[in-house]
Scaffold this active site. Structure first.
Site, PDB file in Angstrom:
ATOM      1  N   ARG A   1       0.799  -1.224   0.000  1.00 50.60           N
ATOM      2  CA  ARG A   1       0.000   0.000   0.000  1.00 50.60           C
ATOM      3  C   ARG A   1       0.834   1.277   0.000  1.00 50.60           C
ATOM      4  NH1 ARG A   1      -4.701   0.794   4.351  1.00 50.60           N
ATOM      5  NH2 ARG A   1      -5.436  -1.068   3.322  1.00 50.60           N
TER       6      ARG A   1
ATOM      7  N   HIS B   1      -8.012  -3.409  -7.776  1.00 47.48           N
ATOM      8  CA  HIS B   1      -7.813  -2.709  -6.500  1.00 47.48           C
ATOM      9  C   HIS B   1      -9.155  -2.577  -5.772  1.00 47.48           C
ATOM     10  CE1 HIS B   1      -5.068  -0.318  -4.032  1.00 47.48           C
ATOM     11  NE2 HIS B   1      -6.002   0.589  -3.883  1.00 47.48           N
TER      12      HIS B   1
ATOM     13  N   TYR C   1     -16.455  14.230 -14.371  1.00 49.36           N
ATOM     14  CA  TYR C   1     -16.229  15.410 -15.212  1.00 49.36           C
ATOM     15  C   TYR C   1     -14.869  15.403 -15.906  1.00 49.36           C
ATOM     16  CZ  TYR C   1     -20.195  17.262 -12.591  1.00 49.36           C
ATOM     17  OH  TYR C   1     -21.424  17.443 -12.025  1.00 49.36           O
TER      18      TYR C   1
END
Length: 814
Positions: free
Chosen positions: A31, A77, A121
């Site tokens: 991680r 993931h 967006y």
């Protein structure tokens, strides 16, 4: 009945320790920390791999970020979409990454810490340099593992055609480990990699000819070559990073400071806000306005100054008190061979080179196998065309494709892959042209096989391949250095004028330890009357001073308090001051002896101390300048039973007059007292008889002819000339008797002072009575006279204290 449950009876510490150990291993390896080989954390690697797999690359159109995020979560993931999108956005921010790995259309955040637009967006694709990390990933160059649900596979590391860990740096926190690796210049890192590969025994000094230091995406000025060397040697080191600022002239003789580059990872909006707060709080003087003029052409923060603003001083103040200058701490931790490791520059480059050797070797083995397989088929096709009629006849005589393949293998000794290629051959391939093409391909394959075998058989050839690929990346993606490196860390000294508005104020310190600073307007409004004071208290020091001056307050225990005048709270003149102990804590039984205000500590003056046990100590004034002053500081070393009774600021040429309780007086020159250090003890000033103490020690300059005022406990006072009644002597003598000896009830001195005709002295008795005496009313006596009684000892009690009423300090030394 079902099977009985199996319960383990274990101590809680063991269970928690075991589980936390598993969790820690996961977050360290999977991680928070980057791999030393490709410089990526797992989430970054998964994002880039998902985009590569989808063909979302630099030469294709942009694609919605949400699609990529969904892909990453669904395939590789299984975590929150926000964490994936944040990691994706960070890889697109050119103020966070030296060479961005993702190109993004839309709002991807800002230097002011603004959040990016939602992923629905924005649009993104891999950058060209990111594709270099993934190049040859389909040629078995790296190992793959199953994804979380075994539905597909993902790479454990990328081939990484450039040293991404150093180029883009990394930052992260895991269990027990944190990492902070700065970004570097691609050209410098590639040159160092090539050198390290060609010279395996190279030193850090050799590598630092190429890698000068970090190269942050936001530029700035990096100071501290020693810190860089230490970090490259050990993995840990500290440097100073400051923004780039220039001083520009304005109309009307004013100036402005223009900041065009900030230290890495500094939030511009917060920095501008902090600067404006410092201006509004009047922590810094001379700043008219702080403006952010950043636009699409680049970063620009303007600090506009007032006409009398000290640009250099203000810039230094902002360097010291805001994030315009920060300390950057290297902590180069990366995962190497599945283990977190603190690594220096050479370690990182060596690990990368080893990885590249493995990648190129595995790629060469893959390509060699492909070339041999193809050559085998081409050989079969050429042989088939050379016996074409027999081959056609054999195929026509066969029942089906499988039978045809078997017959070819039996009749002509073709292998299975060759037979497959022959039966799949299209008729147009039988032309004369195609036979030439096949022969040319066979020759090309021979060359390629020879070349790949040479690479696999020679370390030198292998290194040359890696070198040429690195140089190709350098040629296509090179950019000039942005961060300037300076060898020395500049020590910032801030002038008081920058921090404090120079203003004249009235200052008073009382005997009981109260202090007050008032504006001259408030002082003038009182018509010279003293402000509120505790009963029985009196003024010890009163002076008009400037806020840029410093007050030194000396106590009887050999301590001194360092009080910059601008830090003393401002009060109205009519109000009572506040206890000095509230500003700097002193003992309840510690009393103030003297206060001195100073404009500068650089003058060639001395502080001279006298103690009741007859010691004197002289030290250069400059030694009393303090950097930290929240506690009382030692002025001189005292024995347990000794106390300071007088302190004087002297110029090296003064005269000293001492008096003892039993009536001895000694006059000697300042030069008699050698200069010692601040924390030293004194030397003998006067030779005391048993049961005698020094009651006072006064100083006067050469050329003055003062009178000595003496008061005794029996209420007698006298005035005598120093020059005519005392002989100048040397230090450590007994001195001359200044009173007539009486067998019964002898006079004992309670106080002395140097006076002239204009002075007024005050005396206080045990019963609290105060008497004022003008010096014009006293005649001069000789030293054998006990003076005139002005107090009835039986009615008023003994005299316990004396002081001069005109205490305003007008001495030129101050």
């Amino acid at each position: 009945m079902g099977k009985p449950e199996k319960l383990l009876d274990l101590p809680l510490e063991d269970v928690i320790g075991d589980r936390f150990g598993i969790y820690s291993k996961y977050i360290i390896q999977e991680r928070a920390l980057p791999d030393v080989r490709d410089g990526l954390k797992p989430v970054q690697r998964r994002i880039l791999f998902a985009m590569h797999q989808e063909g979302n690359t630099q030469e294709k159109p942009f694609r919605k970020s949400a699609k990529t995020v969904g892909n990453v979560i669904g395939n590789y993931h299984p975590h929150g979409d926000s964490s994936v999108y944040e990691a994706m956005v960070r890889m697109s921010q050119d103020w966070k990454m030296r060479n961005v790995l993702i190109e993004m259309h839309g709002n991807n955040g800002s230097l002011d810490g603004d959040p990016p637009a939602a992923m629905r967006y924005t649009e993104a694709r891999l950058s060209a340099i990111a594709s270099e990390l993934l190049r040859d990933i389909d040629k078995k160059t790296v190992d793959f593992v199953s994804n979380f649900d075994d539905s597909t596979e993902e790479p454990i590391v990328f081939p990484a055609k450039f040293p991404n860990l150093l180029v883009n740096g990394s930052t992260g926190i895991s269990a027990g480990y944190a990492t902070d690796i700065p970004s570097h210049n691609l050209n410098e890192v590639i040159d160092a990699t090539i050198y390290a590969m060609e010279h395996p025994e190279c030193t850090l000094g050799d590598l630092m000819q190429f890698v000068k230091g970090p190269d942050f995406p936001t530029g700035g000025i990096l100071q501290g070559l020693e810190g860089i060397k230490k970090a490259y040697q050990t993995g840990k080191g500290k440097v100073v990073l400051r923004g780039k600022a220039e001083i520009e002239p304005l109309k009307g003789g004013r100036e402005q400071i223009v900041i065009t580059e900030l230290p890495y990872d500094v939030n511009k909006a917060n920095l501008v806000k902090k600067m404006e707060e410092l201006r509004l709080d009047r922590k810094v003087e001379g700043v008219a306005e702080v403006r952010d003029e950043t636009d699409r052409t680049g970063l620009r923060v303007v600090i506009e100054l007032k006409k009398d603003g000290d640009a250099e001083g203000i810039l230094k103040y902002f360097y010291k008190n805001t994030d315009l200058q920060i300390t950057y701490n290297f902590n180069m931790v990366a995962i190497s061979k599945k283990t977190p490791k603190l690594m220096g520059l050479k370690d990182i480059l060596t690990s990368y080179i080893d990885h590249q050797k493995e990648v190129v070797t595995r790629r060469s083995q893959y390509e060699l196998q492909r070339a041999r397989d193809r050559r085998h088929i081409v050989d079969g096709l050429i042989k088939a065309i050379s016996i074409l009629d027999e081959v056609i006849a054999t195929i026509r005589a066969s029942k089906d494709k499988k039978d045809a393949k078997q017959n070819l293998m039996t009749a002509f000794q073709f292998t299975e892959p060759q037979s497959e290629a022959i039966v799949n051959l299209q008729l147009y391939r039988l032309t004369n042209t195609d036979i030439q093409t096949l022969q040319a391909e066979a020759e090309e394959l021979e060359k390629k096989i020879a070349e790949l075998e040479a690479i696999l058989g020679s370390e030198k050839r292998l290194i040359n391949v890696i070198k040429s690929e690195l140089l190709d990346v350098k040629k296509r993606f090179s950019s000039p250095r942005r961060t300037v490196i300076e060898a020395e860390i500049e020590e910032i000294k801030i002038d008081l004028e920058v921090v404090v508005a120079a203003e004249d104020v009235q200052l008073v310190v009382t005997k009981e330890g109260y202090i007050k600073r008032s504006s001259l307007r408030s002082y003038a409004a009182s018509n010279g009357e003293e402000g509120a004071m505790k009963e029985g208290d009196r003024v010890l020091y009163e002076q008009q001073v400037n806020t840029t001056d410093t007050l030194l307050v000396f106590t009887d225990k050999g301590n001194y308090l360092y009080l910059p005048i601008h830090e003393i709270p401002d009060k109205k003149w009519k109000e009572m001051g506040q206890p000095i102990a509230q500003l700097i804590p002193i003992d309840s039984d510690e009393t103030i002896v003297e206060a001195l205000s100073l404009q500068s500590f650089d003058t060639p003056h001395f502080l001279t101390f006298f103690t009741k046990n007859g010691l004197v100590k002289r030290t250069e004034l400059s030694q009393y300048k303090a950097q930290r002053y929240s506690k009382p500081l030692m002025a001189l070393k005292l024995k347990e039973d000794d106390r300071v009774i007088d302190v004087h600021l002297t110029d090296g040429q003064m005269n000293f007059v001492l008096a003892t309780v039993n009536g001895y007086g000694l006059w000697f020159d300042e030069e008699e007292v050698s200069v010692v250090g601040q924390r030293a003890a004194g030397v003998k000033a006067i030779n005391l008889k048993d049961n005698d103490l020094v009651i006072g020690a006064k100083a006067f300059p050469v050329g003055q002819n003062p009178d000595l005022f003496i008061a005794t406990q029996r209420g007698a006072v006298k005035k005598m000339s120093v020059y005519s009644q005392l002989e100048k002597s040397t230090r450590a003598r007994r001195g001359l008797i200044m009173l007539r000896e009486l067998k019964t009830n002898p006079h004992r001195i309670v106080g002395i002072d140097l006076v002239d005709q204009n002075d007024v002295m005050a005396l206080e008795t045990e019963n609290g009575r105060e008497i004022e005496i003008e010096m014009t009313t006293l005649k001069n006596h000789d030293r054998y006279n006990n003076g005139s009684f002005i107090i009835d000892e039986e009615a008023d009690g003994r005299i316990i204290d004396i002081w001069k009423l005109s205490i305003k300090k007008e001495d030129t030394l101050f």
